[in-house]
Design a protein around this motif. Sequence first.
Motif, PDB file in Angstrom:
ATOM      1  N   CYS A   1      -1.976   6.114  -1.040  1.00  0.00           N
ATOM      2  CA  CYS A   1      -2.317   7.155  -2.006  1.00  0.00           C
ATOM      3  C   CYS A   1      -3.658   7.774  -1.669  1.00  0.00           C
TER       4      CYS A   1
ATOM      5  N   CYS B   1      -8.593   0.608  -5.708  1.00  0.00           N
ATOM      6  CA  CYS B   1      -7.172   0.580  -5.358  1.00  0.00           C
ATOM      7  C   CYS B   1      -6.332   0.221  -6.581  1.00  0.00           C
TER       8      CYS B   1
ATOM      9  N   CYS C   1       0.853  -1.194   0.000  1.00  0.00           N
ATOM     10  CA  CYS C   1       0.000   0.000   0.000  1.00  0.00           C
ATOM     11  C   CYS C   1       0.886   1.240   0.000  1.00  0.00           C
TER      12      CYS C   1
ATOM     13  N   CYS D   1      -8.615   4.944  -2.003  1.00  0.00           N
ATOM     14  CA  CYS D   1      -9.711   4.188  -1.407  1.00  0.00           C
ATOM     15  C   CYS D   1     -10.396   4.950  -0.277  1.00  0.00           C
TER      16      CYS D   1
END
Lengths: 335, 549
Positions: B96, B178, B93, B99
Amino acid sequence: MNQKYLVPLAGVFLLFLVAYTGVEGAGLQWLFGVVVPYAALLAFLAGFFYRVMGWASSAVPFRIPTTCGQAKSLPWIKQNWVDDPDTAGGVFVRMLTEIFLFRSLFRNTRAAFHRNEKNRLSYSWEIFLWVGAMAFHYSFLVVILRHLRFFTSPVPGCVKFLTKMDGILQIGLPELRISGVVLLLAVFFLLLRRIFDAKVSYISQAADYFPLFLILAIAGTGICMRYFTRVDIIGVKELTMGLVTFHPVIPKGVGGLFYAHVFMVSILFAYIPNSKLMHMGGIFLSPTRNMANNNRAVRHINPWNYPVKVHTYEEYEDDFREKMIEAGLPVDKKE
Amino acid sequence: MADQIKPDELLDKIDHTPERGDWMHTAVQIRPGMYCYSANPASLETMDMPNVRKWDPLDEDWKLPENWQEIIHNGIKERLERFRTFKVFMDICVRCGACADKCHYFLGTGDPKNMPVLRAELLRSVYRNDFTTVGKILSSIPGGKKLYGSRPLTLDVLKEWWYYFFQCTECRRCSVFCPYGIDTAEITIMGRELLNLLGLNIDWIATPVANCNNTGNHLGIQPHALMGMMEFFTEDIEEVTGVNCAPQFNKKGADILFITPSGDYFADPGTYTCQGYLILFKYLKEKYGLDVTWSTYASEGGNFGSFTSFEASKRLNAKMYLEAKRLGVKWILGGECGHMWRVVHQYMDTMNGPADFLEEPVNPITGTKFENAKSTKMVHIIEFTADLIKHGKLELDKSRNDNVKLTFHDSCNPSRSMGMLEEPRYIINNVCNNFYEMPPNTIREQTFCCGSGAGLNAGENIELRMAGALPRATAVKYVHEKFGVNRLGAICAIDRAALPTAMEYWVPEVGVTGLHELIGNALILPGEKKRTEDLRFEPLPGVEEEDDE
Ligand code: SF4
Ligand code: SF4
């Protein structure tokens, strides 16, 4: 709070200084020009390999693609074979769109809530993150490819062509390279977004700011050498070719700025396997994207599937036999 | 629920801008209205769960075993080896934030820890501390943890996990957006497995699981009681149609075994959907001689085990194949349900297959081979009915649903884990004249959860549920105001149980319906009387006027 970006910012500055003064003051050209780059490359390759193998060694017990379109179903229903593939070919195309076009990010929306008599929750298409991400990744790629001219002799035609295209605007002398400018702008955008978008800022860690500052500093020193301090290209190539051919040499007349640039690139490479930047490898292995939605048509095997205790029909009938008989239900054993 | 929070109060609370500060140092506050009661010890015992005891989430002491940290640590380790998803999602992950505003719970509560990325970070921060080289090194130098965003597993962290992993309905909406397909639902599944290692389940999951194990269904309906309910439905249907549609149970040698979620036996409006099934099967029996049996042993399509652990899920799911084998049917047909189909479509064959004692499913009436189900050998009733309609095998009077102005709620699992988007719409267009879609960002693969899935449909967490239902309800309200929509269609039993409450709360003019209720109304049974009422005993369109004349 500020610590989250001030510490990495200071860290990057420190890295720069270490290399710069190390070369200018202490004459550590060999360390920063040869030893560190080799070590970093080794760390990168070994680390990358180790991480990917680590993922690959984990089992994939279930086939769990996220279906983002109509599945293959009855023959007269049109399937969305890219967003919901049921074959390896479809998965391949889906992965291409994810890897090269950032397909999922392209969907991004921004939610807004307005507290008034309508209380509307609205979702608008939010393309900027996608644009920023595309600009960043592709300009970075071009910059890297352009740098191949330092590591090849003779320079392959395609690299020359790319470099030429990159300078097609023909502004200034030496002519401006588009990729460098785009890279800088994109990193700035991602950085500002991280600092000023309240949600993104809230989820961010120092580890998210560090690579942004580092890349900014790398791009900054690179641009500086090209346009302002006019680094001795011949000398630089002597050093880089020396590294590639395993006959390292330290040229004369190349200053601390260049070594700082190389040092920070080395740090970036070594940092990749230990960080979220591994997403470049991980995306290939993401089971929600790289598996086909053919679940009910082809059985998937779970390597660690183990037998479990099940409450059998016989036990069930034993519990309820009389009630079942009374209700007129058939039973296997009559008494 | 007199002390229930008012819609306006709930809306006042929503603020999508998190305050400045470090989420790691904001300790969790377990707030009534947002959490579910702890599991009944007897239910945990039935499923051989560890650390069985009475405990209260609001208590300081959760009565954990001495070595609970070690248990969790080993649990994470084992799962990292067993699930590539878990390992990859822990590592890649980039935070960013794509989500962040995709989760209905974040949208409805504004609680930043309901952003999918933070929900995952709750666990990831511990992973970084305990399982990554850098994390281990940095945690030994002062301030190092902060740099890497890692933290050790403390009781507060565990409580936070518990609170927020039971505020995720495993709907997978975040995963659609995502860029790496990180599925926070998968992380919640892992999180709940870990919590279950310490006996930290909620009762709204644990007791249905135990019931399902013992009696065959979540509601604990015993065989004779189930027969009683069916009799009741049969009488109602006879009153409306004049035809006896009594089902058959546990019949050996039938063509097809039918399994549906038990919610449909139990409460309106699911019961109308159940009556729709009875009418359809009666029709197929009369017209084409199709022999469908139901089962009391496998009387549950849903699987609350899947909200507990894969093992519990497998134990409950095993009954479907066992019963199909015992009865000697050709293949299995499954009713309208969401998480049931997540399990059937993505897990059943892997867990409990191969079903080599069944035949590759073929619709004997149309000759259609269900190629997409040829290994699992279980067909979704929406596929089955769509196929029948396509081949003109059902005689339908659409106008009987003319009072219904319908919109369709794609349920999370059929849309994001199966890709079943067009089939229900095809059926709708054949049984209903008034159909209006909600805005595109709220349907199909981008659909919003009902807010009560994954075992969170309890009474005590009503604030959470209503907040989670807000995005869905807002979209329904939009079509209600624009087109006069008065009915929300869904192919999920949890929707049929949860959405009526949500609608009553947010858009009281809209009712909820399963698609087979509409089929039941439209289908013209051989020998039926002139219908004047629908399955809800409401007058059919045009009937009142006729009476007046
Ligand atoms: S969208 Fe994916 S990568 Fe971005 S923050 Fe969310 S989970 Fe992480
Ligand atoms: S799976 Fe659904 S409920 Fe869970 S975090 Fe993602 S969007 Fe939210």
